[in-house]
Write an enzyme that holds these catalytic residues in place. Structure first.
Site, PDB file in Angstrom:
ATOM      1  N   ASP A 246      95.147  47.512 -16.183  1.00 21.95           N
ATOM      2  CA  ASP A 246      94.498  47.967 -15.030  1.00 21.95           C
ATOM      3  C   ASP A 246      94.870  49.348 -14.747  1.00 21.95           C
ATOM      4  O   ASP A 246      96.005  49.937 -15.373  1.00 21.95           O
ATOM      5  CB  ASP A 246      94.949  47.311 -13.588  1.00 21.95           C
ATOM      6  CG  ASP A 246      94.339  47.735 -12.477  1.00 21.95           C
ATOM      7  OD1 ASP A 246      92.891  47.814 -12.779  1.00 21.95           O
ATOM      8  OD2 ASP A 246      94.841  47.658 -11.382  1.00 21.95           O
TER       9      ASP A 246
ATOM     10  N   ASN B 234      84.318  41.174 -12.487  1.00 20.74           N
ATOM     11  CA  ASN B 234      83.789  42.740 -12.923  1.00 20.74           C
ATOM     12  C   ASN B 234      82.203  43.010 -12.578  1.00 20.74           C
ATOM     13  O   ASN B 234      81.678  44.210 -12.816  1.00 20.74           O
ATOM     14  CB  ASN B 234      84.455  42.977 -14.165  1.00 20.74           C
ATOM     15  CG  ASN B 234      85.842  43.382 -14.180  1.00 20.74           C
ATOM     16  OD1 ASN B 234      86.521  43.354 -15.183  1.00 20.74           O
ATOM     17  ND2 ASN B 234      86.459  43.594 -13.011  1.00 20.74           N
TER      18      ASN B 234
END
Length: 222
Positions: free
Chosen positions: A2, A50
């Site tokens: 991330d 996502n």
């Protein structure tokens, strides 16, 4: 993995620039993991959530995945790395699915370190799929529900033939698992670091391993 977007934002760059640097971090960390003797490394590359991102960003991510496989496959073959994919990656475009299938097949005979890439993966969906398959077998008289235990359930997970998860690292200062390997992480050590993924490297990984080595793992015992 991330922090790609925040890395780019700090530099007044488009998000795709952060994702490109994220790919470079994948290369660094995968090589460092091999040098450190890590048996299996799993990278959460694209979650089932996502898809909610802008279409252009999803397309950019798919393009970077193609680039990584095409440019790095020969290195994986040469270094005796076995590539594995977990997640429903067959939802991707046919050409990308074919590319991934070919990469997995090319490395299937390797018996060295395992590089696992999680693509269109979500741990809750994985667990629900196992429960659904077991329920269907029980309905059809092929499975006695009374014999279902943790070992049997774990044997149905996509990671059933991988080593147990020892250490789960979350980058960029976020302190949550984000639907990643929820069952597998039951007794894993968790490490949350502030480093943005594009800045993660072999030294950062070595520091994480050193921190892991200081943990006392009791698995519920004394």
């Amino acid at each position: 993995m991330d922090g790609n977007g925040r890395w780019a934002k700090k530099r007044h760059l488009p998000r795709i620039a952060g994702h490109r640097q994220g790919i470079e971090a994948v290369r660094r960390v995968a090589r460092a993991a091999r040098a450190l003797g890590i048996e299996a490394l799993t990278l959460y590359a694209f979650s089932s959530e996502n898809w909610r991102r802008p279409e252009e960003e999803v397309s950019d991510l798919m393009g970077l995945l193609r680039l990584f496989i095409r440019s790095d496959l020969e290195e994986l073959v040469r270094d005796n790395v076995r590539l594995r994919i977990i997640g429903d990656y067959r939802r991707f475009t046919p050409d990308l699915v074919e590319l991934l299938d070919n990469a997995v097949a090319r490395t299937a005979v390797n018996d060295g370190p395992i590089l696992v890439i999680a693509l269109n993966y979500g741990a809750q969906a994985e667990i629900a799929a196992v429960a659904r398959r077991m329920a269907e077998r029980a309905r059809d008289g092929l499975l006695d529900p009374s014999v279902i235990d943790e070992t049997m359930f774990e044997g149905e997970l996509e990671t059933h033939d991988l080593p147990p998860l020892d250490l789960l690292i979350r980058t960029s200062g976020e302190v949550r698992l984000s639907n990643f390997l929820l069952w597998q992480a039951a007794y894993a050590e968790l490490l949350f670091v502030d480093t943005l993924w594009p800045e993660f490297d072999g030294d950062t990984l070595a520091q994480a391993i050193a921190a892991f080595a200081q943990r006392q793992r009791r698995f519920g015992g004394l």
